[in-house]
Write a protein that holds these residues in place. Structure first.
Motif, PDB file in Angstrom:
ATOM      1  N   PHE A  47       0.837  -1.195   0.000  1.00 30.94           N
ATOM      2  CA  PHE A  47       0.000   0.000   0.000  1.00 30.94           C
ATOM      3  C   PHE A  47       0.871   1.244   0.000  1.00 30.94           C
ATOM      4  N   LYS A  48       0.581   2.160  -0.935  1.00 27.78           N
ATOM      5  CA  LYS A  48       1.282   3.445  -0.990  1.00 27.78           C
ATOM      6  C   LYS A  48       0.260   4.578  -1.034  1.00 27.78           C
ATOM      7  N   THR A  49       0.571   5.666  -0.337  1.00 25.54           N
ATOM      8  CA  THR A  49      -0.318   6.829  -0.341  1.00 25.54           C
ATOM      9  C   THR A  49       0.458   8.091   0.015  1.00 25.54           C
ATOM     10  N   ASP A  50       0.017   9.191  -0.556  1.00 26.43           N
ATOM     11  CA  ASP A  50       0.577  10.489  -0.179  1.00 26.43           C
ATOM     12  C   ASP A  50      -0.195  11.096   0.977  1.00 26.43           C
ATOM     13  N   ASN A  51      -1.308  10.465   1.366  1.00 26.67           N
ATOM     14  CA  ASN A  51      -2.192  11.007   2.396  1.00 26.67           C
ATOM     15  C   ASN A  51      -1.783  10.456   3.769  1.00 26.67           C
ATOM     16  N   ASP A  52      -1.208  11.316   4.591  1.00 23.27           N
ATOM     17  CA  ASP A  52      -0.692  10.874   5.892  1.00 23.27           C
ATOM     18  C   ASP A  52      -1.788  10.350   6.807  1.00 23.27           C
ATOM     19  N   ALA A  53      -2.943  11.005   6.805  1.00 21.97           N
ATOM     20  CA  ALA A  53      -4.045  10.571   7.675  1.00 21.97           C
ATOM     21  C   ALA A  53      -4.550   9.192   7.258  1.00 21.97           C
ATOM     22  N   LEU A  54      -4.653   8.953   5.959  1.00 20.55           N
ATOM     23  CA  LEU A  54      -5.089   7.636   5.477  1.00 20.55           C
ATOM     24  C   LEU A  54      -4.075   6.568   5.853  1.00 20.55           C
ATOM     25  N   PHE A  55      -2.803   6.910   5.795  1.00 13.71           N
ATOM     26  CA  PHE A  55      -1.772   5.934   6.148  1.00 13.71           C
ATOM     27  C   PHE A  55      -1.858   5.566   7.625  1.00 13.71           C
ATOM     28  N   GLU A  56      -2.045   6.551   8.471  1.00 18.43           N
ATOM     29  CA  GLU A  56      -2.167   6.276   9.906  1.00 18.43           C
ATOM     30  C   GLU A  56      -3.379   5.391  10.191  1.00 18.43           C
ATOM     31  N   PHE A  57      -4.485   5.694   9.516  1.00 17.28           N
ATOM     32  CA  PHE A  57      -5.686   4.863   9.647  1.00 17.28           C
ATOM     33  C   PHE A  57      -5.381   3.435   9.197  1.00 17.28           C
ATOM     34  N   SER A  58      -4.694   3.287   8.089  1.00 16.75           N
ATOM     35  CA  SER A  58      -4.406   1.975   7.520  1.00 16.75           C
ATOM     36  C   SER A  58      -3.523   1.145   8.443  1.00 16.75           C
ATOM     37  N   ILE A  59      -2.518   1.775   9.023  1.00 12.67           N
ATOM     38  CA  ILE A  59      -1.641   1.059   9.954  1.00 12.67           C
ATOM     39  C   ILE A  59      -2.437   0.567  11.162  1.00 12.67           C
ATOM     40  N   ARG A  60      -3.351   1.392  11.660  1.00 14.07           N
ATOM     41  CA  ARG A  60      -4.190   0.965  12.791  1.00 14.07           C
ATOM     42  C   ARG A  60      -5.033  -0.248  12.407  1.00 14.07           C
TER      43      ARG A  60
END
Length: 212
Positions: free
Chosen positions: A151-164
């Motif tokens: 998974f790759k994204t430029d959206n930091d908030a989406l990445f944090e959600f994804s890791i959770r």
């Protein structure tokens, strides 16, 4: 991003039928027949203009790839590139996939790539994010044992959600970076069209690779 309308898009898509799958749900359990071999199958969900999947297919002729894109005008650009590349180990499919188990049988895939998915920033839309638990459980069903999701994204908030979400489901994280293009991971070498623009602007790209 809103795409420009293309005249006669349906007819133009039909002209590239050699490189596409019309109804992916009918292929459930029989995707190997399209490629006429038993090689592992990987899917990119939301392939955009196709640069990422086409490069993977070129670099790994011993693997098969299915590149999925919902927007017809965007898919057309990917198919135009596919016609030039003439690679036998990749097919494109137009679909907005809500449940991967409608398209693939259990253990039918070896891995899934998610690149710059829609972040759906409002909390009430969280279940639409492609890294929400309901999607992750679907991936775990159709990906065989030890298969991966990248998974790759430029959206930091989406990445944090994804890791959770990944951690909440006890999936094993193999690689992780908040700035993949300043990392040692080989995954940074294959990019999407959007990613190239972000690199030029020095925007950090978040990346995670995990086992489901």
């Amino acid at each position: 991003m809103r795409q420009r309308k293309v005249k006669n898009v349906e007819a133009r898509l039909a002209a590239f039928s050699e490189f596409s799958v019309v109804d992916g749900k009918k292929m459930k359990g029989n995707w190997k027949n399209i490629f006429d071999n038993d090689n592992d199958i990987y899917m990119e969900l939301g392939c955009g203009k196709g640069q990422f999947s086409l490069k993977l297919a070129e670099m790994h002729p011993d693997r098969n790839y299915i590149a999925v894109e919902g927007q017809d005008t965007v898919l057309l650009r990917a198919l135009e590139k596919a016609a030039i590349a003439q690679l036998p180990n990749i097919k494109f499919m137009q679909a907005f996939v809500q449940d991967v188990t409608e398209y693939f049988e259990e253990d039918e895939l070896a891995g899934i790539y998610l690149n710059f998915s829609d972040p759906w920033p409002k909390d009430r839309h969280a279940k639409r994010r492609l890294t929400h638990t309901k999607f992750l459980k679907g991936y775990a069903t159709v990906i065989k044992n030890s298969g991966i999701v990248e998974f790759k994204t430029d959206n930091d908030a989406l990445f944090e959600f994804s890791i959770r979400e990944i951690k909440a489901n006890d999936y094993e994280i193999l690689e992780y970076s908040r700035d993949i293009h300043n990392s040692a991971f080989p995954s940074k070498e294959i990019t999407t069209e959007y990613e190239d623009k972000f690199k030029e602007a020095n925007k950090n790209i978040n990346y995670v690779k995990f086992v489901v």
